[in-house]
Motif scaffolding. Structure first.
Motif, short mmCIF file in Angstrom:
data_model
loop_
_atom_site.label_atom_id
_atom_site.label_comp_id
_atom_site.label_asym_id
_atom_site.label_seq_id
_atom_site.Cartn_x
_atom_site.Cartn_y
_atom_site.Cartn_z
N MET A 266 0.84 -1.19 0.00
CA MET A 266 0.00 0.00 0.00
C MET A 266 0.88 1.25 0.00
SD MET A 266 -2.93 1.19 2.74
CE MET A 266 -1.77 1.72 4.00
N THR A 267 0.55 2.21 -0.87
CA THR A 267 1.28 3.47 -0.96
C THR A 267 0.35 4.61 -0.59
OG1 THR A 267 2.68 2.61 -2.73
CG2 THR A 267 2.60 4.99 -2.46
N THR A 268 0.79 5.45 0.32
CA THR A 268 -0.03 6.57 0.78
C THR A 268 0.66 7.88 0.43
OG1 THR A 268 -0.89 5.23 2.61
CG2 THR A 268 -1.19 7.62 2.75
N GLU B 227 -4.60 6.73 -1.30
CA GLU B 227 -4.00 5.40 -1.14
C GLU B 227 -3.95 4.69 -2.49
OE1 GLU B 227 -5.34 1.06 0.58
OE2 GLU B 227 -6.05 2.85 1.65
N ASP B 228 -2.77 4.20 -2.85
CA ASP B 228 -2.56 3.44 -4.08
C ASP B 228 -3.05 4.16 -5.33
OD1 ASP B 228 -1.39 1.42 -2.63
OD2 ASP B 228 -3.23 0.24 -2.44
N TYR C 159 -7.73 5.65 -3.98
CA TYR C 159 -8.70 5.86 -2.91
C TYR C 159 -8.38 7.12 -2.12
CZ TYR C 159 -9.05 1.04 -4.32
OH TYR C 159 -9.14 -0.09 -5.08
N HIS D 92 -8.82 9.29 0.87
CA HIS D 92 -9.29 9.20 2.26
C HIS D 92 -9.64 10.57 2.82
CE1 HIS D 92 -8.50 4.96 2.46
NE2 HIS D 92 -7.24 5.13 2.08
N VAL E 74 -4.25 9.85 9.13
CA VAL E 74 -2.93 9.35 8.73
C VAL E 74 -1.86 10.17 9.41
CG1 VAL E 74 -1.33 9.12 6.78
CG2 VAL E 74 -3.72 8.45 6.51
N GLU F 189 3.56 7.99 8.14
CA GLU F 189 2.94 6.96 7.31
C GLU F 189 2.93 7.33 5.83
OE1 GLU F 189 -0.63 4.82 9.21
OE2 GLU F 189 -0.64 6.78 10.21
#
Length: 247
Positions: free
Chosen positions: A1-3, A20-21, A24, A26, A69, A73
């Protein structure tokens, strides 16, 4: 997973999102400057830049909090590097550079128009994607109508683009803003023109007798557009009505 933390300051809105990825979102926080520029009938670059300076820290902070987050991260910082207003872009790019350096993560420059195209892949969550959203398949035709840009782009694959049509003069957004100004409507022009049209329709002012023929913003036999003729036609129409000779 890449944030990633994504930052956008290309014009008159300060925006930040945690993605995210690449799919997505958030969080998605936007600070609009519409009220600041309304009295001028358009975006004033210097005012836009100064407002970005005021807004960027609270907007980015809110995006991180909303996404729940932590800074450690993050795997990278993405930022719009152009096209756009030079001063406005400078605020976002410099902030993103400093943030990426302090966190020790990569800095990813994103083309403004490419970002618009890839927004079609975004969802609020994985659950929303599973709920019935169809995967986009190549080849794709993307219509970009953003501020000073109106483009038709053939997308053969990720990062593989071909411009097949564009405006030969003004962009659609610019035409709306200027027509709105001519009609005495609030900035931005697009929503104001639409609202005025809806109100006229609601009160029964419609039908051929109330319609005005304007040039079509499309170059026959091509995939290109032209919006300057529409603006000129509206200017002449309003001038003729002021003189009392219009329809």
């Amino acid at each position: 997973m890449t944030t990633l933390l994504a930052i956008e300051t290309s014009c008159d809105e300060t925006a930040a999102a945690v993605v995210e990825d690449g799919r997505y979102a958030h969080s998605n926080i936007v600070a609009s400057q519409v009220e600041i520029h309304q009295k001028y009938g358009g975006v004033v670059p210097e005012l836009a830049s100064r407002q970005h300076l005021k807004a960027i820290v609270p907007v980015v902070t809110e995006a991180m909090v909303a996404a729940d987050v932590a800074w450690e991260e993050l795997d990278g910082i993405a930022v719009t590097y152009g096209p756009g207003l030079a001063g406005a872009l400078l605020v976002g790019v410099n902030f993103a550079k400093a943030l990426a350096f302090s966190l020790g993560v990569p800095l990813i420059g994103v083309n403004h128009l490419e970002g618009h195209v890839y927004a079609a892949w975004l969802s609020r969550s994985r659950r929303a994607r599973r709920a019935g959203e169809e995967e986009l398949k190549f080849a794709l035709l993307a219509l970009v109508g953003s501020g000073g840009h109106t483009d038709l782009v053939l997308m053969r694959g990720h990062g593989d683009y071909g411009l097949i049509g564009a405006t030969r003069d003004d962009a659609a957004g610019e035409a709306f803003d200027k027509v709105g100004r001519i009609l005495g409507l609030p900035f931005p022009g697009g929503p104001s023109v639409q609202l005025a049209a809806e109100q006229l329709s609601r009160y029964g002012l419609r039908g051929r007798r109330n319609m005005v023929d304007l040039p079509r913003a499309w170059m026959q036999g091509t995939y290109e557009f032209s919006f300057s003729g529409v603006k000129t036609a509206v200017v002449r129409l309003m001038a003729s009505r002021v003189k009392g000779h219009g329809p």
